[in-house]
Scaffold this active site. Structure first.
Site, PDB file in Angstrom:
ATOM      1  N   ASP A   1       8.205  48.252  54.399  1.00 39.09           N
ATOM      2  CA  ASP A   1       7.973  48.325  52.952  1.00 39.09           C
ATOM      3  C   ASP A   1       8.228  47.001  52.269  1.00 39.09           C
ATOM      4  OD1 ASP A   1       8.493  51.268  53.755  1.00 39.09           O
ATOM      5  OD2 ASP A   1       7.547  51.325  51.782  1.00 39.09           O
TER       6      ASP A   1
ATOM      7  N   ARG B   1       8.217  53.087  42.124  1.00 36.93           N
ATOM      8  CA  ARG B   1       8.996  53.055  43.371  1.00 36.93           C
ATOM      9  C   ARG B   1       9.456  51.614  43.596  1.00 36.93           C
ATOM     10  NH1 ARG B   1       7.016  56.124  48.452  1.00 36.93           N
ATOM     11  NH2 ARG B   1       9.271  56.356  48.667  1.00 36.93           N
TER      12      ARG B   1
ATOM     13  N   GLN C   1       7.509  62.808  56.758  1.00 43.96           N
ATOM     14  CA  GLN C   1       6.231  62.092  56.892  1.00 43.96           C
ATOM     15  C   GLN C   1       5.742  62.083  58.343  1.00 43.96           C
ATOM     16  OE1 GLN C   1       8.831  61.007  55.098  1.00 43.96           O
ATOM     17  NE2 GLN C   1       8.212  59.813  53.320  1.00 43.96           N
TER      18      GLN C   1
ATOM     19  N   GLY D   1       3.444  55.297  51.324  1.00 40.80           N
ATOM     20  CA  GLY D   1       3.135  54.272  52.322  1.00 40.80           C
ATOM     21  C   GLY D   1       2.853  52.981  51.555  1.00 40.80           C
TER      22      GLY D   1
HETATM   23  O1  MRU Z   1       8.547  56.831  51.331  1.00 37.10           O
HETATM   24  P1  MRU Z   1       7.257  56.442  51.982  1.00 37.10           P
HETATM   25  O2  MRU Z   1       6.608  57.585  52.688  1.00 37.10           O
HETATM   26  O3  MRU Z   1       6.320  55.727  51.040  1.00 37.10           O
HETATM   27  O4  MRU Z   1       7.698  55.389  53.101  1.00 37.10           O
HETATM   28  C1  MRU Z   1       6.705  54.791  53.892  1.00 37.10           C
HETATM   29  C2  MRU Z   1       7.225  53.946  54.979  1.00 37.10           C
HETATM   30  O5  MRU Z   1       8.407  53.712  55.106  1.00 37.10           O
HETATM   31  C3  MRU Z   1       6.214  53.301  55.878  1.00 37.10           C
HETATM   32  O6  MRU Z   1       6.742  53.088  57.147  1.00 37.10           O
HETATM   33  C4  MRU Z   1       5.790  51.951  55.287  1.00 37.10           C
HETATM   34  O7  MRU Z   1       5.468  52.080  53.938  1.00 37.10           O
HETATM   35  C5  MRU Z   1       4.654  51.367  56.023  1.00 37.10           C
HETATM   36  S1  MRU Z   1       3.120  52.228  55.680  1.00 37.10           S
HETATM   37  C6  MRU Z   1       1.901  51.406  56.502  1.00 37.10           C
END
Ligand code: MRU
Length: 308
Positions: free
Chosen positions: A209, A68, A168, A23
């Site tokens: 993101d 990431r 998720q 996230g």
């Molecule tokens: O791969 P992830 O689980 O880190 O991806 C997270 C997302 O795409 C969320 O929608 C985004 O980070 C917003 S979290 C408040």
């Protein structure tokens, strides 16, 4: 519920890489604490007696930033903590990380406060991935808004895309909804169009993101499809994110690095071993499909208005 204690920056980096913490805002905060831990090691005060030199703090920051690539919050938070360390040493780095954490908590509250009124009486919301407390330093972004609308009595139902391949939505959003008493229904990602047409969805709400300068939104794979669906069905598509997710350095979505993860996440138990796989874990929604951006500064129809 399992807690993972990370006492060195390498453990933090591994936790981010394995999605133990994920996230965008939470990844940024973990990166900030990772730099603070590296700074502590460099000062010789790390537990376990291991010490490192100042060069390792710079290396740790570079390594953490690279774990990431898609969420801009990671580089943003790492750079701020590193700058604090350069100015004031390990205590300043630790204070910066704690400060960013507190700021994120406040931003989440503000996002929930400005976003919740958009969800009117009887709202039936569709969301993707996970955007709640486990993804941020506070109550969440999109899920924080949804939770507040629920507390205020206007949320009739939340539909949660399971969010293949890492699930998720199924594993985290559904768990948080259970904790918060939010009436939530889990759907497979492929059911989104059917649910839009048949289940009275009134709005789609997602996190982000990275939001490029032109307003294009990088978010979990599947978000773009939901935005197209929302437009087709004449429903609003809202993006909720803190200011730290807006990236003026990235001109548009074409310049966003989309993380590609291990093929095994997709093959799972079902696909033939070694079959060809593409596993981009984010996609880019064009700004033209976004009804409004919900930030701690308010609700804005144009991304440009989010910077001022
Ligand atoms: O791969 P992830 O689980 O880190 O991806 C997270 C997302 O795409 C969320 O929608 C985004 O980070 C917003 S979290 C408040």
């Amino acid at each position: 519920v399992a807690y993972l204690d990370c006492v060195g920056w390498r453990e933090v980096a591994a936790a981010i890489a394995s999605l133990a913490v994920r996230g965008a805002p939470a990844v940024g905060l973990a990166g900030a604490y990772g730099v603070a831990l590296a700074a502590r090691e460099a000062s010789g005060r790390a537990s376990g007696g291991r010490t490192a030199g100042p060069a390792e703090v710079e290396e740790a920051a570079a390594a953490l930033r690279a774990v990431r690539p898609t969420a801009v919050n990671l580089g943003w938070a790492v750079d701020r903590t590193l700058a604090a360390w350069r100015r004031g040493g390990p205590e300043a780095a630790a204070a910066a990380a704690v400060g960013l954490h507190a700021e994120d908590r406040d931003r989440c509250e503000a996002i929930a406060a400005v976003g919740a009124p958009l969800l009117r009486e009887g709202s039936r919301v569709l969301t993707v991935c996970h955007t709640g407390a486990l993804a941020t330093g506070g109550c969440g972004t999109a899920l924080g808004i949804i939770a507040r609308a629920h507390r205020e009595g206007r949320l009739e139902r939340l539909f949660v895309c399971e969010t293949r391949p890492h699930l998720q939505g199924a594993r985290l959003t559904m768990w948080e909804c259970g904790q918060l008493g939010i009436p939530a229904t889990l759907i497979v990602d492929a059911a989104a169009a059917h649910v839009m047409r048949t289940a009275g969805v009134t709005a789609v709400l997602a996190g982000a993101d990275r939001i490029a300068a032109n307003g294009d939104v990088a978010n979990k794979i599947g978000t773009y499809a939901l935005a197209v669906l929302a437009r087709h069905h004449g429903r609003p598509f809202y993006v909720a994110a803190p200011g730290s997710t807006f990236d003026a350095e990235t001109p548009d979505g074409g310049a966003v690095v989309v993380e590609e993860r291990d093929a095994e996440e997709v093959r799972g138990q079902a696909a033939p071993a070694g079959c060809d796989v593409s596993n981009p874990v984010f996609d880019v929604t064009p700004a033209s499909l976004v009804t409004a951006y919900i930030t701690e500064r308010g609700v804005k129809e144009e991304a440009a208005a989010c910077w001022t």
